[in-house]
Enzyme design. Structure first.
Site, short mmCIF file in Angstrom:
data_model
loop_
_atom_site.label_atom_id
_atom_site.label_comp_id
_atom_site.label_asym_id
_atom_site.label_seq_id
_atom_site.Cartn_x
_atom_site.Cartn_y
_atom_site.Cartn_z
N HIS A 136 3.27 4.52 6.11
CA HIS A 136 2.67 5.58 5.30
C HIS A 136 1.57 6.33 6.03
O HIS A 136 1.45 7.55 5.88
CB HIS A 136 2.14 5.03 3.97
CG HIS A 136 1.29 3.81 4.09
ND1 HIS A 136 1.74 2.57 3.74
CD2 HIS A 136 0.03 3.63 4.52
CE1 HIS A 136 0.79 1.68 3.94
NE2 HIS A 136 -0.26 2.30 4.42
N ASP A 181 0.83 -1.22 0.00
CA ASP A 181 0.00 0.00 0.00
C ASP A 181 0.86 1.26 0.00
O ASP A 181 0.38 2.33 0.33
CB ASP A 181 -0.93 -0.02 1.22
CG ASP A 181 -2.06 0.99 1.11
OD1 ASP A 181 -2.35 1.43 -0.01
OD2 ASP A 181 -2.65 1.35 2.15
#
Length: 914
Positions: A355, A129
């Site tokens: 992230h 991701d």
């Protein structure tokens, strides 16, 4: 006669993508993780048909679980050994564009180290991701012994919310060849249908038939072979405990398809045996979703909560560019290298690198905890720095200063960058101390320190030449020592701050000075001021002229280019979210162009001049009420119609521009006192250069990017990621804008190729799959940012502009010491190298071997030669990978020098066996 097609195989891989923190605070996710692993271990205990589970490619899952369940370590070990639990290669799944190259290397190193306590790490390049991927990823994988990369973003066909696009693919299949700028290649596996395309497989036959009809067709749409990948899991997904039964159902429904509970190594082996690589597309360089409409790239996470990016940059720089080289230097002088503390400091920092963490796109509780982690890592690192620099300073021969009397105050300036350095240095010096263990009352101790005579002192270098120096008396101060063999030792002292220009300090080296009393009272000759009135700053290379509105022109005397209208600030509304910026429709940007500024001289010395520019700027207080309505209704942010409020507030800007006598660039420090919400502040630097491409600092690379976006790009904003700098050049001139922790830029399509740097972005919601208010992401209050403008002759690499931008990131290290003999000369470096194409990246010590490791990367697309020498006694040099595995010795001369060819964009690591 037709050749029968190969039987399809459906590879079902069990996993969970584990965001440690995101829409819930860390500990709430943590509890769910413990529950997940508990259930997974029970399933592995009781069902041999549940073949394996992939622990998301990050060993921190083991660390987090065992923190709560230490009694289950043997159970984990059993299944890792048996290959039913696959772990590593990373310590943590990090964001690519917002973490440094060295942070990514330490991440891989620590992931491998931790996994080897259990067995061999999985050689899976796992980026499920990650919000886009840097161009050097293939080389980093190859240097880690990994020949593949599994990823979900950056290449079409995935769009917003990972929906599959139709047409215009960058890759014909989900399998592709990904090539880095150095020529390294890996097999790329795009999760074209996302890493949840095999999630929650039904056991019921009717439901399963509908499920597999859709899922098989989706996978077949992109697969280049009959080996189809189905990822059984998603974000924080609990283990599907009835998967063996669901697979049996699928086998009954589709007897011509082989359904297997698979794993990544088996899937890769099957794909490799089945595919024809000549049919695969080749994708080169960065994966930034350049060929999409630009609305779903998540690029504006680069400017969400800028304060986090600044703290991260400080932490990374302090570890990799200051503490590690200083500790290596200190180890050469007999001090143990604190591997354990570095691992702890790095791990603590990297826990902020996922992230959803470093990107600033989580709920407020997450980012509050991040601040604490940043501070914890910094405190450990500062302690290493303090201990190391004391060892180094105590080994420098300062006996030459003894001729100035008994109260000489020597100091050592250390330059831990990879280039020779000149610049302004400041340190606090104890002119005298009186320990409280002495037989004086507190009143008498304070009186003696207050009455200390500071007159008649000058700063001299190792040659005895007097230097211009500003002295600020800080008065009476309390301090203490913490000896290794005694109780703490408190004292009172008289402290001063010295500021001066330190010249020609060797790369990875030092230079010595002393603040002394001179009997002749000789002071350095006064140099000309760098100021002409209050509005003009000038040195040999640059001339700056400030206008009434605080903007300025910058004349580069070397290239002859003058840049106009620099330093204008822009303000727009932002009705987007932590992920993406959205300007209200038809809004005209506000700027400080024409807004009268209050301008005054702040500093006027022979080595530096600084001018303060203040603006009181009336801007809208927030978005209007419609934004709240649209957020509650989950209106997709590009479709929002909210505008800015008619109510206004006063945004205060304080800008300090500074020019040093030997400076190659103009330093800018901006403080924003922000009372407004739902907006963005940028600094604008028009270049007026004729260029269609730009260069930008990224991980171990300076990629070239198009200024004009691809034809598919419809988002009016074309903001992109940077690390240390962005540069626009033509054949005769160029402007490099360096920053510290400001990771977002845009080159405006305004006919002037204006570089816009985002300084602050204020938004009020997370912005993904629901409504998650984030009031602290409005970033109210005071924020200070730093930049440097570095003009050059058109080649930022060979002119030294890029080296200057890298040095801008790294603080000077300064240490007070005393007069003593030592084994280090007053001006010293143990290493020498010279090459304008190579950027120095790291100096550290390997824990297993005690070898020193130095790393560079080639900034150019051409081969170059590294000429390197060291005065350190050594057995031999060797070239190694980022995992620091020893290889054959490199031929070197008897005096400890070597010459090594470095390929285009190559990351090269040299080991020194001592």
């Amino acid at each position: 006669m037709e050749t029968p097609s190969k039987r399809q195989t459906a590879h079902i891989i069990s996993h969970t993508h584990w965001d440690r923190e995101w829409y819930l605070p860390y500990e709430k996710h943590h509890v769910r993780l413990v529950q997940l692993v508990d259930s997974l271990l029970d399933k592995l205990d009781g069902d041999s048909e549940f073949k394996s589970f992939f622990l998301d490619g990050q060993t921190i899952i083991l660390e987090d679980y065992l923190q709560v369940r230490p009694e289950n370590q043997e159970r984990l070990q059993k299944y890792i050994t048996e290959g039913r639990l696959l772990i590593a290669p990373w310590y943590i799944l990090q964001d690519a564009f917002l973490t440094s190259g060295e942070a990514n290397v330490r991440n891989m190193q620590i992931g491998h180290q931790d996994s080897k306590r259990y067995g061999e790490p999985s050689k899976i390049g796992y980026f499920p991701d990650t919000f886009g991927l840097v161009g050097q990823t293939p080389q980093l994988m190859q240097q880690s012994g990994i020949t593949n990369a599994f990823f979900g973003r950056g290449v079409k066909p995935t769009g917003f919310n990972n929906t599959v696009s139709d047409g215009g693919y960058e890759s014909s299949f989900s399998e592709l060849i990904w090539e880095g700028p150095d020529g390294s290649k890996v097999l790329g596996i795009l999760f074209a249908n996302w890493y949840s395309n095999g999630n929650e497989v039904p056991v019921d036959e009717a439901e399963a038939r509908l499920f597999w009809e859709r899922k098989l067709a989706d996978a077949e749409k992109f697969a280049s072979t009959s080996e189809l990948l189905f990822m059984n899991g998603c974000d924080h997904q609990p283990v599907q405990l009835d998967l063996p039964e669901a697979i049996e159902t699928a086998r009954k429904l589709y007897p011509d398809i082989e359904f297997v509970h698979s794993n990544f190594p088996d899937y890769l082996k099957a794909v490799d045996g089945a595919m024809d690589r000549s049919n695969l597309s080749s994708v080169k360089g960065e994966l930034r979703s350049q060929r999409t409409d630009g609305w779903g790239t998540l690029v504006n996470t680069a400017s969400a909560r800028v304060y986090l990016k600044q703290m991260n940059q400080e932490g990374q720089v302090l570890l990799e560019k200051v503490a590690e080289p200083l500790a290596s230097f200190a180890q050469l002088l007999g001090k143990d290298y604190p591997h354990h503390l570095f691992t702890y400091g790095w791990k603590t920092l990297m826990q902020n690198h996922p992230h959803d963490s470093i990107c600033g796109c989580s709920v407020d509780e997450v980012h509050r905890e991040m601040v604490t982690r940043f501070e914890k890592s910094r405190h450990v690192t500062e302690t290493i720095v303090d201990d190391s620099k004391q060892v180094i300073a105590s080994s420098v021969d300062t006996s030459g200063f003894a001729k100035y009397g008994e109260d000489v105050l020597p100091l050592v300036v250390m330059n831990m960058t990879g280039w020779k350095r000149t610049g302004t240095v400041s340190l606090e010096l104890d002119a005298a101390r009186l320990y409280l263990r002495e037989d004086f009352t507190l009143e008498e101790t304070a009186r003696r320190m207050k009455e200390l005579d500071l007159n008649g002192r000058v700063l001299v270098d190792e040659q005895g030449d007097a230097l211009a120096c500003t002295v600020k008396d800080l008065g009476l101060q309390f301090g203490y020592d913490l000896p290794d063999d005694k109780f703490r030792q408190p004292y009172m002292c008289r402290r001063v701050r010295l500021t001066f220009q330190s010249e020609e300090v060797p790369a990875l080296g030092l230079r010595s000075y002393a603040w002394v009393r001179r009997a002749d009272g000789t002071l350095p000759l006064a140099a000309d001021s760098l100021l002409q009135g209050e509005r003009i700053l000038e040195n040999e290379a640059l001339k700056v002229e400030i206008q009434e509105d605080g903007s300025f022109t910058l004349n580069d005397k070397n290239s002859g280019m003058t840049y106009h209208d620099l330093g204008v600030y822009e303000n727009t509304g932002d009705i987007g979210n932590e992920y993406m910026y959205k300007q209200p429709e038809n809004e005209q940007a506000l700027t400080t162009k024409g807004l009268k500024a209050n301008i005054s001289v702040l500093e006027d010395t022979s080595y530096r001049a600084s001018v303060e520019i203040k603006h009181d700027w009336e801007i809208p207080a927030s978005a209007d009420e419609k934004l709240d309505e649209e957020q509650r209704a989950l209106v997709y942010y590009p479709e929002r119609k909210a505008q800015r409020s008619h109510r206004t507030v006063m945004l205060k800007l304080r800008t300090v521009i500074s020019l040093e006598r030997g400076g190659k660039g103009l330093h800018i420090e901006t403080t924003i006192d922000n009372p407004a919400k739902d907006h963005r502040v940028r600094a604008l630097f028009p270049t007026d250069l004729n260029a269609t491409m730009l260069h930008v600092d990224s991980m171990f690379e300076i990629p070239e990017r198009d200024i004009e976006p691809a034809t598919e790009w419809v988002n009016p904003s074309n903001t992109q990621h940077q690390q240390a700098f962005v540069d626009i050049s033509d054949e005769k001139a160029g402007l490099t804008v360096a920053n510290f922790g400001l990771n977002e830029y845009e080159v405006l399509r305004d006919g002037r190729n204006t570089i816009a740097i985002t300084l602050l972005r204020s938004v009020g919601e997370l912005g993904d799959w629901g409504l998650f208010p984030t009031p602290e992401a409005q970033c109210l209050g005071e924020h200070t940012v730093r930049m440097e403008l570095i003009p050059h002759n058109g080649n930022g690499m060979t002119s030294g502009a890029y080296a200057e931008a890298y040095q801008f990131q790294i603080p000077w290290t300064v240490c007070q010491t005393d007069v003593h003999e030592g084994v280090i000369a007053p001006v010293y470096t143990p290493f020498e190298w010279e090459n304008k194409e190579l950027a120095f990246s790291s100096l550290k010590m390997n824990e297993a071997t005690g070898d020193l490791l130095l790393r560079w990367y080639n900034m150019s697309l051409q081969k170059t030669d590294l000429s390197f020498s060291s005065t350190i006694p050594q057995q031999y040099f060797y070239k190694t990978t980022i995992l620091e595995e020893e290889s054959n010795p490199i031929a070197s001369t008897a005096n400890g020098s070597l010459s090594l060819q470095v390929g285009p964009c190559e990351i090269v690591t040299v080991g020194i066996r001592r």
